[in-house]
Write a protein that holds these residues in place. Structure first.
Motif, PDB file in Angstrom:
ATOM      1  N   PRO A 123       0.816  -1.221   0.000  1.00 30.72           N
ATOM      2  CA  PRO A 123       0.000   0.000   0.000  1.00 30.72           C
ATOM      3  C   PRO A 123       0.847   1.266   0.000  1.00 30.72           C
ATOM      4  O   PRO A 123       0.367   2.340  -0.359  1.00 30.72           O
ATOM      5  CB  PRO A 123      -0.807  -0.112   1.304  1.00 30.72           C
ATOM      6  N   LEU A 124       2.134   1.145   0.366  1.00 32.47           N
ATOM      7  CA  LEU A 124       3.034   2.292   0.383  1.00 32.47           C
ATOM      8  C   LEU A 124       3.743   2.367  -0.959  1.00 32.47           C
ATOM      9  O   LEU A 124       4.713   1.660  -1.216  1.00 32.47           O
ATOM     10  CB  LEU A 124       4.062   2.158   1.512  1.00 32.47           C
ATOM     11  N   ARG A 125       3.223   3.219  -1.841  1.00 30.30           N
ATOM     12  CA  ARG A 125       3.786   3.339  -3.187  1.00 30.30           C
ATOM     13  C   ARG A 125       3.427   4.704  -3.750  1.00 30.30           C
ATOM     14  O   ARG A 125       2.534   5.388  -3.262  1.00 30.30           O
ATOM     15  CB  ARG A 125       3.244   2.235  -4.097  1.00 30.30           C
ATOM     16  N   MET A 126       4.122   5.072  -4.831  1.00 24.15           N
ATOM     17  CA  MET A 126       3.877   6.343  -5.496  1.00 24.15           C
ATOM     18  C   MET A 126       2.695   6.182  -6.441  1.00 24.15           C
ATOM     19  O   MET A 126       2.654   5.258  -7.262  1.00 24.15           O
ATOM     20  CB  MET A 126       5.115   6.775  -6.284  1.00 24.15           C
ATOM     21  N   HIS A 127       1.720   7.044  -6.312  1.00 28.42           N
ATOM     22  CA  HIS A 127       0.497   6.905  -7.106  1.00 28.42           C
ATOM     23  C   HIS A 127       0.580   7.720  -8.394  1.00 28.42           C
ATOM     24  O   HIS A 127       0.124   8.861  -8.471  1.00 28.42           O
ATOM     25  CB  HIS A 127      -0.724   7.313  -6.271  1.00 28.42           C
ATOM     26  N   VAL A 128       1.193   7.127  -9.398  1.00 34.85           N
ATOM     27  CA  VAL A 128       1.251   7.687 -10.749  1.00 34.85           C
ATOM     28  C   VAL A 128       0.496   6.744 -11.656  1.00 34.85           C
ATOM     29  O   VAL A 128       0.640   5.529 -11.566  1.00 34.85           O
ATOM     30  CB  VAL A 128       2.708   7.831 -11.245  1.00 34.85           C
ATOM     31  N   ARG A 129      -0.333   7.299 -12.517  1.00 38.06           N
ATOM     32  CA  ARG A 129      -1.172   6.466 -13.371  1.00 38.06           C
ATOM     33  C   ARG A 129      -0.707   6.562 -14.819  1.00 38.06           C
ATOM     34  O   ARG A 129      -0.122   7.567 -15.226  1.00 38.06           O
ATOM     35  CB  ARG A 129      -2.635   6.916 -13.272  1.00 38.06           C
ATOM     36  N   PRO A 130      -0.968   5.525 -15.626  1.00 37.00           N
ATOM     37  CA  PRO A 130      -0.678   5.621 -17.057  1.00 37.00           C
ATOM     38  C   PRO A 130      -1.363   6.853 -17.656  1.00 37.00           C
ATOM     39  O   PRO A 130      -2.531   7.107 -17.390  1.00 37.00           O
ATOM     40  CB  PRO A 130      -1.263   4.321 -17.618  1.00 37.00           C
ATOM     41  N   GLY A 131      -0.606   7.608 -18.427  1.00 29.79           N
ATOM     42  CA  GLY A 131      -1.131   8.850 -18.989  1.00 29.79           C
ATOM     43  C   GLY A 131      -0.659  10.077 -18.238  1.00 29.79           C
ATOM     44  O   GLY A 131      -0.774  11.203 -18.746  1.00 29.79           O
ATOM     45  N   ASP A 132      -0.109   9.892 -17.037  1.00 36.26           N
ATOM     46  CA  ASP A 132       0.395  11.028 -16.261  1.00 36.26           C
ATOM     47  C   ASP A 132       1.727  11.515 -16.840  1.00 36.26           C
ATOM     48  O   ASP A 132       2.568  10.713 -17.267  1.00 36.26           O
ATOM     49  CB  ASP A 132       0.599  10.643 -14.797  1.00 36.26           C
ATOM     50  N   LEU A 133       1.921  12.813 -16.825  1.00 34.45           N
ATOM     51  CA  LEU A 133       3.162  13.433 -17.281  1.00 34.45           C
ATOM     52  C   LEU A 133       3.989  13.868 -16.077  1.00 34.45           C
ATOM     53  O   LEU A 133       3.459  14.428 -15.122  1.00 34.45           O
ATOM     54  CB  LEU A 133       2.868  14.641 -18.173  1.00 34.45           C
ATOM     55  N   ARG A 134       5.278  13.598 -16.139  1.00 35.05           N
ATOM     56  CA  ARG A 134       6.203  13.987 -15.087  1.00 35.05           C
ATOM     57  C   ARG A 134       7.316  14.822 -15.711  1.00 35.05           C
ATOM     58  O   ARG A 134       7.552  14.764 -16.919  1.00 35.05           O
ATOM     59  CB  ARG A 134       6.803  12.756 -14.399  1.00 35.05           C
ATOM     60  N   PRO A 135       8.031  15.600 -14.924  1.00 34.20           N
ATOM     61  CA  PRO A 135       9.082  16.449 -15.495  1.00 34.20           C
ATOM     62  C   PRO A 135      10.313  15.658 -15.948  1.00 34.20           C
ATOM     63  O   PRO A 135      10.593  14.575 -15.427  1.00 34.20           O
ATOM     64  CB  PRO A 135       9.434  17.378 -14.329  1.00 34.20           C
ATOM     65  N   MET A 136      11.027  16.208 -16.912  1.00 34.09           N
ATOM     66  CA  MET A 136      12.317  15.647 -17.325  1.00 34.09           C
ATOM     67  C   MET A 136      13.377  16.203 -16.376  1.00 34.09           C
ATOM     68  O   MET A 136      14.164  17.089 -16.714  1.00 34.09           O
ATOM     69  CB  MET A 136      12.602  16.018 -18.775  1.00 34.09           C
ATOM     70  N   ASP A 137      13.372  15.665 -15.170  1.00 33.87           N
ATOM     71  CA  ASP A 137      14.270  16.159 -14.130  1.00 33.87           C
ATOM     72  C   ASP A 137      15.513  15.279 -14.045  1.00 33.87           C
ATOM     73  O   ASP A 137      15.957  14.719 -15.033  1.00 33.87           O
ATOM     74  CB  ASP A 137      13.526  16.234 -12.794  1.00 33.87           C
ATOM     75  N   GLY A 138      16.060  15.147 -12.846  1.00 40.90           N
ATOM     76  CA  GLY A 138      17.262  14.346 -12.658  1.00 40.90           C
ATOM     77  C   GLY A 138      16.981  12.923 -12.240  1.00 40.90           C
ATOM     78  O   GLY A 138      17.913  12.205 -11.837  1.00 40.90           O
ATOM     79  N   SER A 139      15.730  12.503 -12.307  1.00 45.55           N
ATOM     80  CA  SER A 139      15.386  11.138 -11.918  1.00 45.55           C
ATOM     81  C   SER A 139      16.016  10.133 -12.870  1.00 45.55           C
ATOM     82  O   SER A 139      16.403  10.466 -13.992  1.00 45.55           O
ATOM     83  CB  SER A 139      13.870  10.964 -11.915  1.00 45.55           C
ATOM     84  N   SER A 140      16.127   8.890 -12.410  1.00 44.33           N
ATOM     85  CA  SER A 140      16.734   7.847 -13.242  1.00 44.33           C
ATOM     86  C   SER A 140      15.983   7.684 -14.562  1.00 44.33           C
ATOM     87  O   SER A 140      16.593   7.478 -15.618  1.00 44.33           O
ATOM     88  CB  SER A 140      16.742   6.519 -12.482  1.00 44.33           C
ATOM     89  N   ILE A 141      14.651   7.795 -14.517  1.00 38.52           N
ATOM     90  CA  ILE A 141      13.834   7.621 -15.727  1.00 38.52           C
ATOM     91  C   ILE A 141      14.146   8.719 -16.736  1.00 38.52           C
ATOM     92  O   ILE A 141      14.364   8.455 -17.927  1.00 38.52           O
ATOM     93  CB  ILE A 141      12.337   7.617 -15.356  1.00 38.52           C
TER      94      ILE A 141
ATOM     95  N   PRO B 289       9.320   3.425  -2.370  1.00 34.29           N
ATOM     96  CA  PRO B 289       9.706   4.363  -1.310  1.00 34.29           C
ATOM     97  C   PRO B 289      11.223   4.353  -1.130  1.00 34.29           C
ATOM     98  O   PRO B 289      11.856   3.290  -1.179  1.00 34.29           O
ATOM     99  CB  PRO B 289       9.001   3.791  -0.069  1.00 34.29           C
ATOM    100  N   ALA B 290      11.799   5.528  -0.928  1.00 30.87           N
ATOM    101  CA  ALA B 290      13.250   5.622  -0.772  1.00 30.87           C
ATOM    102  C   ALA B 290      13.739   4.816   0.426  1.00 30.87           C
ATOM    103  O   ALA B 290      14.867   4.320   0.428  1.00 30.87           O
ATOM    104  CB  ALA B 290      13.656   7.086  -0.639  1.00 30.87           C
ATOM    105  N   SER B 291      12.890   4.692   1.425  1.00 27.37           N
ATOM    106  CA  SER B 291      13.269   3.930   2.616  1.00 27.37           C
ATOM    107  C   SER B 291      13.358   2.430   2.337  1.00 27.37           C
ATOM    108  O   SER B 291      14.045   1.695   3.048  1.00 27.37           O
ATOM    109  CB  SER B 291      12.251   4.169   3.736  1.00 27.37           C
ATOM    110  N   ARG B 292      12.709   1.992   1.270  1.00 26.46           N
ATOM    111  CA  ARG B 292      12.681   0.565   0.933  1.00 26.46           C
ATOM    112  C   ARG B 292      13.556   0.257  -0.281  1.00 26.46           C
ATOM    113  O   ARG B 292      14.300  -0.718  -0.292  1.00 26.46           O
ATOM    114  CB  ARG B 292      11.239   0.139   0.675  1.00 26.46           C
ATOM    115  N   LEU B 293      13.468   1.108  -1.299  1.00 25.15           N
ATOM    116  CA  LEU B 293      14.283   0.922  -2.496  1.00 25.15           C
ATOM    117  C   LEU B 293      15.584   1.705  -2.324  1.00 25.15           C
ATOM    118  O   LEU B 293      15.826   2.730  -2.953  1.00 25.15           O
ATOM    119  CB  LEU B 293      13.522   1.392  -3.748  1.00 25.15           C
ATOM    120  N   THR B 294      16.421   1.209  -1.416  1.00 22.60           N
ATOM    121  CA  THR B 294      17.714   1.842  -1.168  1.00 22.60           C
ATOM    122  C   THR B 294      18.679   1.478  -2.298  1.00 22.60           C
ATOM    123  O   THR B 294      18.385   0.630  -3.143  1.00 22.60           O
ATOM    124  CB  THR B 294      18.292   1.352   0.153  1.00 22.60           C
ATOM    125  N   ARG B 295      19.830   2.096  -2.297  1.00 15.91           N
ATOM    126  CA  ARG B 295      20.814   1.779  -3.336  1.00 15.91           C
ATOM    127  C   ARG B 295      21.244   0.316  -3.246  1.00 15.91           C
ATOM    128  O   ARG B 295      21.448  -0.348  -4.274  1.00 15.91           O
ATOM    129  CB  ARG B 295      22.031   2.707  -3.214  1.00 15.91           C
TER     130      ARG B 295
END
Length: 237
Positions: A131-149, A204-210
């Motif tokens: 239940p602890l997850r980022m709620h992004v849906r197909p069709g959502d737009l996100r910025p071209m920032d510094g994220s891995s994606i 979550p950053a607390s779970r998906l650590t490096r």
């Protein structure tokens, strides 16, 4: 006495013109090569002068070609659109099973992003059972920032500048788009080495650590390789 305002009726000229354009395009049948103006007029029930004007517009967009003998045939843009249409089905058919396997192996959310200008579009997504997850849906737009994606989606830009690109290993980021979210992404290529999108695992950053990302990395690399091969590409790096 209250004066009633008369509502303006919508203009239908543009719609009618679009209808006529589509009527000409869909007049072509399987097995047709090039059609004479007379044949197009019979099939569309449009007058020849109208068909000629419509074909000029269609030629401008590569949807129609006029041959030297005056006949018309479908343009190369039709083939391109057809390949895009077919690829969209192939992409979903192969991407969704890959995402489902990633979720089963990692326990985190898996998604597939493509670039749209200076934004990235979530095209497909399979949520983590947690239940602890980022709620992004197909069709959502996100910025071209510094994220891995976003970094993966910028790989063609880097290659174009002559920068050495290492695409054989996942890119990891944490706390970029959202302070509480981490992600790891791999590129997926199509025919001709064209970058199709980014295959990603987020959580979550607390779970998906490096360290945890390092454990999941071989699974993500394998999924990207399988998806790339299925879409007619080859992994670089």
């Amino acid at each position: 006495m209250v004066e009633r305002k008369t509502k303006a009726r919508p203009k239908l000229e543009g719609v009618a013109s679009a209808d006529r354009l589509l009527t000409v395009l869909t007049a072509f049948r399987r097995g047709d090569d090039a059609l004479e103006l007379t044949e197009l007029a019979q099939r569309t029930q449009l007058v020849k002068s109208t068909i000629m004007r419509l074909c000029i517009s269609l030629e401008r967009f590569g949807l129609m070609e006029r041959l030297g003998d005056g006949r018309y045939r479908l343009g190369t843009e039709i083939a391109r659109l057809g390949s895009v249409y077919l690829q969209s089905f192939a992409l979903e058919a192969h991407a969704m099973p890959a995402l489902e396997k990633l979720v089963a192996a990692s326990g985190e959310t898996a998604s597939f992003y493509i670039r749209r200008g200076e934004q990235r579009l979530c095209l497909f997504r399979v949520d983590s059972p947690s239940p602890l997850r980022m709620h992004v849906r197909p069709g959502d737009l996100r910025p071209m920032d510094g994220s891995s994606i976003a970094q993966v989606l910028r790989l063609p830009d880097l290659a174009a500048t002559g920068t050495s690109v290492e695409a054989g290993h996942p890119i990891y980021s944490s706390g970029v788009t959202d302070a509480h979210v981490a992600s790891m992404a791999m590129p997926v290529f199509g025919a001709g080495g064209r970058l199709l999108g980014a295959l990603a695992v987020t959580g979550p950053a607390s779970r998906l650590t490096r360290d945890r990302a390092g454990e999941i990395a071989p699974t993500l690399i394998g999924a990207a390789a399988v998806l790339t091969k299925a879409l007619g590409g080859a992994l670089h790096g």
